[in-house]
Design a protein around this motif. Structure first.
Motif, short mmCIF file in Angstrom:
data_model
loop_
_atom_site.label_atom_id
_atom_site.label_comp_id
_atom_site.label_asym_id
_atom_site.label_seq_id
_atom_site.Cartn_x
_atom_site.Cartn_y
_atom_site.Cartn_z
N ALA A 11 -66.88 18.17 -26.36
CA ALA A 11 -66.51 17.23 -25.81
C ALA A 11 -66.23 17.66 -23.98
N SER A 12 -66.74 18.82 -23.68
CA SER A 12 -67.01 19.29 -22.47
C SER A 12 -67.12 18.90 -21.53
N SER A 13 -68.06 18.60 -21.92
CA SER A 13 -68.60 17.60 -21.15
C SER A 13 -69.64 16.17 -21.63
N GLY A 14 -70.43 15.63 -20.42
CA GLY A 14 -71.40 14.07 -20.95
C GLY A 14 -71.31 13.43 -21.83
N ILE A 15 -71.83 12.70 -23.10
CA ILE A 15 -71.08 12.36 -23.94
C ILE A 15 -70.17 12.72 -24.42
N GLY A 16 -69.88 13.78 -24.80
CA GLY A 16 -68.70 14.43 -25.76
C GLY A 16 -67.66 13.92 -25.41
N ALA A 34 -64.94 22.36 -27.67
CA ALA A 34 -66.00 22.63 -27.26
C ALA A 34 -65.84 24.50 -26.95
N ARG A 35 -66.61 24.98 -26.57
CA ARG A 35 -66.61 26.47 -26.67
C ARG A 35 -65.42 26.63 -24.80
N ARG A 36 -66.18 26.55 -24.28
CA ARG A 36 -65.22 25.69 -22.95
C ARG A 36 -63.91 25.31 -22.86
N ALA A 37 -63.02 26.42 -23.75
CA ALA A 37 -61.93 25.83 -23.24
C ALA A 37 -60.54 25.08 -22.30
N LEU A 59 -64.08 26.03 -29.66
CA LEU A 59 -64.38 26.28 -30.97
C LEU A 59 -65.60 26.06 -30.83
N ASP A 60 -66.90 27.05 -31.26
CA ASP A 60 -68.54 27.42 -31.67
C ASP A 60 -68.76 26.69 -32.39
N VAL A 61 -69.22 25.84 -32.61
CA VAL A 61 -69.88 24.74 -34.29
C VAL A 61 -70.30 26.10 -34.96
N ASN A 82 -70.32 14.72 -34.73
CA ASN A 82 -71.22 15.86 -34.08
C ASN A 82 -72.29 15.32 -32.98
N ASN A 83 -71.48 16.00 -31.71
CA ASN A 83 -72.25 15.72 -30.88
C ASN A 83 -72.75 16.76 -30.06
N ALA A 84 -72.01 17.65 -30.56
CA ALA A 84 -72.27 19.00 -30.08
C ALA A 84 -74.19 19.09 -30.11
N THR A 137 -78.29 12.16 -32.75
CA THR A 137 -78.68 13.11 -32.84
C THR A 137 -79.96 12.65 -31.39
N SER A 138 -80.95 11.84 -31.81
CA SER A 138 -81.69 11.87 -30.40
C SER A 138 -83.34 10.75 -31.06
N THR A 139 -83.18 10.33 -30.09
CA THR A 139 -85.49 9.46 -30.54
C THR A 139 -85.88 10.69 -30.56
N GLY A 150 -89.89 22.08 -30.40
CA GLY A 150 -88.52 22.35 -31.33
C GLY A 150 -87.55 21.66 -31.05
N TYR A 151 -87.12 21.19 -29.91
CA TYR A 151 -85.50 20.06 -30.00
C TYR A 151 -86.00 18.60 -30.82
N ALA A 152 -87.15 18.35 -30.96
CA ALA A 152 -87.72 17.41 -31.69
C ALA A 152 -87.51 18.10 -33.47
N ALA A 180 -79.06 7.41 -31.71
CA ALA A 180 -80.07 8.21 -30.86
C ALA A 180 -80.60 7.92 -29.97
N PRO A 181 -80.00 8.09 -28.93
CA PRO A 181 -80.23 8.36 -27.95
C PRO A 181 -81.86 8.68 -27.23
N GLY A 182 -82.04 7.32 -26.05
CA GLY A 182 -83.27 8.36 -25.60
C GLY A 182 -82.31 9.42 -24.16
N LYS A 185 -78.79 10.60 -17.93
CA LYS A 185 -78.19 11.43 -17.75
C LYS A 185 -77.38 11.33 -17.25
N THR A 186 -76.82 12.80 -17.66
CA THR A 186 -76.02 13.87 -17.66
C THR A 186 -76.17 15.05 -17.27
N ASP A 187 -74.11 15.37 -16.40
CA ASP A 187 -75.39 16.54 -15.78
C ASP A 187 -75.36 17.89 -16.42
O1 NJP Z 1 -74.94 17.33 -23.33
P1 NJP Z 1 -74.26 18.53 -22.84
P2 NJP Z 1 -74.70 15.88 -23.76
N1 NJP Z 1 -70.50 25.18 -30.81
O2 NJP Z 1 -75.15 19.04 -22.78
C1 NJP Z 1 -71.79 21.52 -26.36
C2 NJP Z 1 -77.62 14.33 -27.25
N2 NJP Z 1 -78.62 14.45 -26.82
O3 NJP Z 1 -73.76 15.05 -23.41
O4 NJP Z 1 -70.08 24.86 -26.11
C3 NJP Z 1 -69.55 23.96 -29.88
O5 NJP Z 1 -73.30 17.86 -21.88
C4 NJP Z 1 -71.13 21.97 -25.19
O6 NJP Z 1 -69.91 22.36 -24.35
P3 NJP Z 1 -69.47 24.03 -24.22
C5 NJP Z 1 -78.26 15.81 -27.30
O7 NJP Z 1 -78.72 16.90 -27.83
C6 NJP Z 1 -78.83 14.58 -25.11
O8 NJP Z 1 -75.78 14.77 -22.78
O9 NJP Z 1 -68.35 23.97 -23.44
N3 NJP Z 1 -69.85 22.82 -28.57
C7 NJP Z 1 -71.27 20.35 -24.31
O10 NJP Z 1 -69.37 19.98 -24.31
C8 NJP Z 1 -76.49 16.55 -27.89
O11 NJP Z 1 -76.14 16.67 -29.14
C9 NJP Z 1 -79.73 14.16 -24.42
O12 NJP Z 1 -71.04 24.65 -23.41
C10 NJP Z 1 -71.44 23.82 -28.28
C11 NJP Z 1 -72.30 19.64 -25.12
O13 NJP Z 1 -72.64 20.52 -26.31
C12 NJP Z 1 -75.79 15.02 -27.47
O14 NJP Z 1 -76.14 13.92 -27.25
C13 NJP Z 1 -80.50 12.13 -25.25
C14 NJP Z 1 -72.17 24.89 -28.63
C15 NJP Z 1 -73.46 19.23 -24.77
O15 NJP Z 1 -73.52 18.91 -23.66
C16 NJP Z 1 -74.92 15.23 -26.04
O16 NJP Z 1 -75.52 16.04 -25.08
C17 NJP Z 1 -80.62 12.57 -26.65
C18 NJP Z 1 -71.80 25.00 -29.50
N4 NJP Z 1 -72.68 26.09 -29.61
C19 NJP Z 1 -80.00 13.04 -27.32
N5 NJP Z 1 -73.03 24.57 -27.66
C20 NJP Z 1 -79.75 13.53 -23.29
N6 NJP Z 1 -78.47 13.98 -21.95
O17 NJP Z 1 -80.88 13.25 -22.34
C21 NJP Z 1 -72.96 23.31 -27.21
O18 NJP Z 1 -81.84 12.22 -27.02
N7 NJP Z 1 -71.77 22.98 -27.64
#
Ligand code: NJP
Length: 253
Positions: A11-16, A34-37, A59-61, A82-84, A137-139, A150-152, A180-182, A185-187
């Motif tokens: 929840a520290s960035s992007g979709i979360g 998220a890990r970044r408190a 929290l580190d998942v 489960n977004n991390a 998940t993801s497409t 690896g990612y797929a 499952a998004p394609g 654009k996240t940061d």
């Molecule tokens: O990515 P990003 P999105 N323990 O990098 C956290 C999937 N997806 O929002 O721990 C706990 O901004 C990390 O937080 P921090 C993608 O695979 C995306 O774009 O503080 N948390 C951050 O909040 C992912 O599953 C796209 O560093 C951990 C977050 O995860 C989800 O959507 C396309 C961690 C990642 O945020 C969110 O992606 C697609 C850990 N060990 C699927 N490691 C896309 N953006 O294009 C990382 O198909 N995090």
């Protein structure tokens, strides 16, 4: 009785973060992990200021003892998102670094496993009978592309976990939803994938008129979890209009 509670990982960035905002607006108490408190604390403060209930938790998942301690301290959980997750590298199979694959498996698959196992008792006991597990998940969990093995592979793993869990929990009051998004654009997603190389990261979105936004995806999570409890959205695939498949993207110019 405490408020309906949604736990969001990453929840520290992007979709979360966008999902946290959406679910808070839908009346959930949101637990932001998220890990970044500092990031989850800032978002929780912002949401609290806006009149919502939000609790930050570092929290580190991939750290199972930490996940278990987190779950033990939670009084209620109705929704687990489960977004991390994320990607590392775009190397071909012939030269990819096995350590990257291991890391991707740990966060995208085992992270989901740890969180889901730890919170299932609370989800099953949801007082509203609306226990819901959402897995981002993801497409890439439904098809592959060159440089994406690896990612797929990891996201296919998360997809299989999700589908199997739905079969195994059939008859229990818990829904299992896969989003499952394609291209979104996240940061940080592409920046992390290319280890901080901004030029390579920006190429991912070059010429694509309108990639999905984090909020587009959060909207689908919010929609899925706010359906009546009898409705299980098994799988929702969303892509930008300019992306017809993992390998066919329309780019301007
Ligand atoms: O990515 P990003 P999105 N323990 O990098 C956290 C999937 N997806 O929002 O721990 C706990 O901004 C990390 O937080 P921090 C993608 O695979 C995306 O774009 O503080 N948390 C951050 O909040 C992912 O599953 C796209 O560093 C951990 C977050 O995860 C989800 O959507 C396309 C961690 C990642 O945020 C969110 O992606 C697609 C850990 N060990 C699927 N490691 C896309 N953006 O294009 C990382 O198909 N995090």
């Amino acid at each position: 009785m405490t408020t309906r509670t949604a736990v969001i990982t990453g929840a520290s960035s992007g979709i979360g973060a966008a999902t946290a905002r959406r679910l808070a607006a839908s009346g959930f108490r949101v637990v932001l992990t998220a890990r970044r408190a500092d990031r989850v604390e800032a978002l929780a403060a912002e949401l609290t200021e806006a009149g919502h209930e939000a609790v930050p938790y570092a929290l580190d998942v991939t750290d199972r003892p930490a996940v278990d301690a987190f779950a033990a301290g939670l009084d209620r959980c109705d929704v687990l998102v489960n977004n991390a997750g994320g990607a590392l590298g775009t190397d071909p199979v012939s030269s990819a670094d096995p350590a990257d694959w291991q890391r991707m498996y740990e966060v995208n698959v085992l992270g989901v496993l740890h969180m889901t196992q730890a919170l299932l008792p609370a989800l099953e006991a949801s007082p509203s009978g609306e226990g819901t597990v959402v897995v981002l998940t993801s497409t890439a969990g439904h098809g592959t592309y060159e440089g994406g093995a690896g990612y797929a592979a990891a996201k296919h793993g998360a997809h299989v976990l999700t589908e199997t869990l739905r079969l195994e929990l059939c008859g229990k009051p818990v829904r299992i939803v896969e989003i499952a998004p394609g291209m979104v654009k996240t940061d940080e997603f592409a920046l992390n994938r290319f280890r901080g190389d901004e030029a390579k990261a920006s190429k991912v979105y070059a010429g694509v008129a309108e990639p999905l936004t984090a909020d587009d995806v959060a909207d689908t999570v919010d929609w899925a979890v706010t359906r009546p409890p009898r409705v299980n959205v098994d799988l929702l695939v969303l892509r930008p209009r300019a992306q017809a498949s993992n390998t066919k993207v329309h780019r301007e110019g």
